[in-house]
Design an enzyme around this catalytic site. Structure first.
Site, PDB file in Angstrom:
ATOM      1  N   ILE A 184      58.128  57.306  24.438  1.00  0.00           N
ATOM      2  CA  ILE A 184      57.133  56.355  24.901  1.00  0.00           C
ATOM      3  C   ILE A 184      56.405  56.921  26.105  1.00  0.00           C
ATOM      4  CG2 ILE A 184      58.839  55.143  26.340  1.00  0.00           C
ATOM      5  CD1 ILE A 184      57.322  52.514  25.682  1.00  0.00           C
ATOM      6  N   CYS A 185      55.126  56.600  26.207  1.00  0.00           N
ATOM      7  CA  CYS A 185      54.307  56.964  27.358  1.00  0.00           C
ATOM      8  C   CYS A 185      54.099  58.480  27.414  1.00  0.00           C
ATOM      9  CB  CYS A 185      54.944  56.417  28.635  1.00  0.00           C
ATOM     10  SG  CYS A 185      53.834  56.356  30.050  1.00  0.00           S
TER      11      CYS A 185
END
Length: 253
Positions: A178-179
């Site tokens: 994520i990210c």
């Protein structure tokens, strides 16, 4: 005539090189209370009681990260997974030693903990459960690579971390990021020909690694699971759960 002592002059110059300023940060409170669909999902994910405390019983999940990991992404995932029965380990490289010419300094706690951040603001220290030289893909059912810009940029340099991620992916186990966490996937060489997403400013890095980039909260391509921003965390974790727990087991408890 300059009467300033040399040490004082040097300190003054040092202060000019390390200027104080307000620190940009990500507020979990603001994220979880903003009036947006994904924000409301994050609020429920972080604060609702577990729907089934035994949902992930017997499952072992690694959160692979190092210093600079985004606080809401690691703590949010860690707590939700544990509250639903999983064994969750924070897996990190050992700090090791650096050549003196690099000017790096780490406090003693960094040998056993990773420093969480909120965008650019230091947060708390989170205990390391296992080091990357102690784990193999056989030890875990899934791996999560949380973001924070500094964390994956350092983690991608660790040969053992890259090998662990490659092995988890090759074994067909949910391999999630994520990210900025997808930077580790880029360096591990597992994105070519895959559909994926990430925080918007590193889409070009995914493209350069051979991925087809989508701007969606969660993109699933086989056992590769990716998301963009902290408020996408619930959807990424749900996609992980769907691969670990058969649907009949999720609905039939």
């Amino acid at each position: 005539m300059n009467t300033t002592p040399p040490q004082a002059a040097a300190f003054s110059r040092m202060q000019q090189l390390m200027t104080p300023s307000p620190v940009p940060s990500i507020s979990t409170e603001l994220l979880a209370t903003a009036d947006g669909e994904l924000n409301r999902e994050l609020n429920a994910f972080l604060f609702d009681p577990p729907s089934d405390p035994a949902l992930l019983a017997g499952k072992r999940i690694a959160i692979c990260c190092t210093n600079g990991v985004e606080e809401v992404e690691i703590i949010g995932a860690q707590r939700w997974l544990a509250e639903h029965g999983a064994t969750v380990h924070v897996v990190s490289p050992r700090i090791g030693e650096f050549h003196p010419t690099l000017g790096l300094r780490f406090p003693p706690v960094a040998a056993t903990h990773v420093l969480a951040i909120r965008l650019m603001e230091n947060a708390g220290w989170i205990p390391i459960d296992r080091y990357t030289d102690e784990v193999t893909a056989a030890d875990y059912d899934a791996v999560i690579l949380p973001g924070g810009c500094w964390n994956p940029d350092a983690l991608r340099m660790d040969e053992l971390a890259r090998a662990f991620v490659r092995d988890m992916h090759s074994a067909g186990k949910p391999t999630c990021a994520i990210c900025h966490g997808q930077w580790v996937m880029v360096s591990a060489g597992i994105l070519k020909g895959k559909r994926a997403t990430a925080v918007w400013n590193i889409h070009v890095d995914l493209e350069n690694a051979g991925a087809t980039v989508l701007d969606e909260p969660c993109v699933v391509d086989g056992n590769l699971i990716t998301s963009r921003f902290p408020y996408d965390l619930p959807r990424m974790v749900q996609a992980l759960v769907q691969q670990l727990v058969p649907p009949i087991q999720q609905t039939g408890r």
